[in-house]
Design a protein around this motif. Structure first.
Motif: not given
Lengths: 142, 142
Positions: B35-41, B58-60, B63-66, B111-113
């Protein structure tokens, strides 16, 4: 079973323009356009070192990507191709698992002269997946 | 300028189902969901040896991919990511060449920092391209 990501194929409306953008804007090494009349496409290869992008434009009246380009006039990712060591074994495993192989279900000769098959996008999250029996991984363990 | 094809990101409606298909049908090595909540996925990595597939759901609420998943309920290729050695230099070259960088035009942490930017799909044949300043290629010649 699946090995290397062999290529990502993108259908583009204007092959020369697309190749120029990859070369001039993204600074990539791109090949000269290569017409593959038996596959209904003209392709330009973009080398990324570890893999490649294939930019494809329709060629001829019966291009298999004509419908895709009509539906996606700006272009888009058409398919992704993974290498497999044993395409007949891969086909058996996929069919046994309930996946659908496009066409008559048997591998055929792909654009690189190697055995390929395409999996139904509805079985893989809307993505058209090509499997290619690649010389480089043919003898590696699957 | 662009180096390795770092990953191909696919948006999927059901992450567990997609991960199972890659593992069981395609015989790939897949990671546990992350889970990467700060990226919404939430993502699952599929290793291909030379590159990787990122399956994303999508997460949350934001999500930018919603929107992508709503437009493509079966899923699809969301973006492709190339490594660059110098993302600030890449951004300058792209802007000078007339390409549009999404957001405020400046690299942000991906997402990979690592520093990333996204290019407007209309400038690249309908394909969303991510550039990532990757540690592995940061010191190689661009």
């Amino acid at each position: 079973m699946i090995g290397r990501l062999n290529h990502v194929a993108m259908a583009v409306p204007d092959l020369d323009a697309a190749a120029s953008r990859y070369r001039d804007l993204l600074g990539a090494r791109v090949s000269a356009p290569q017409a593959l009349p038996e596959h209904g496409v003209t392709v330009v290869f973009v080398e990324t070192g570890n893999s490649k992008i294939e930019l494809m434009a329709p060629l001829g009246a019966d291009s298999p990507i004509a419908g895709f380009v009509e539906k996606n006039p700006s272009g888009g990712v058409h398919h992704v191709c993974f290498e497999v060591a044993d395409i007949a074994g891969a086909a058996r495993r996929l069919i046994e698992g309930g996946a659908r192989i496009l066409g008559d279900g048997r591998p055929r000769t792909g654009a690189h002269g190697l055995p390929v098959l395409f999996l139904h996008p509805k079985d893989f999250d809307g993505v058209l997946i090509e499997l290619e029996e690649a010389a480089t991984t043919r003898h590696s363990p699957s």
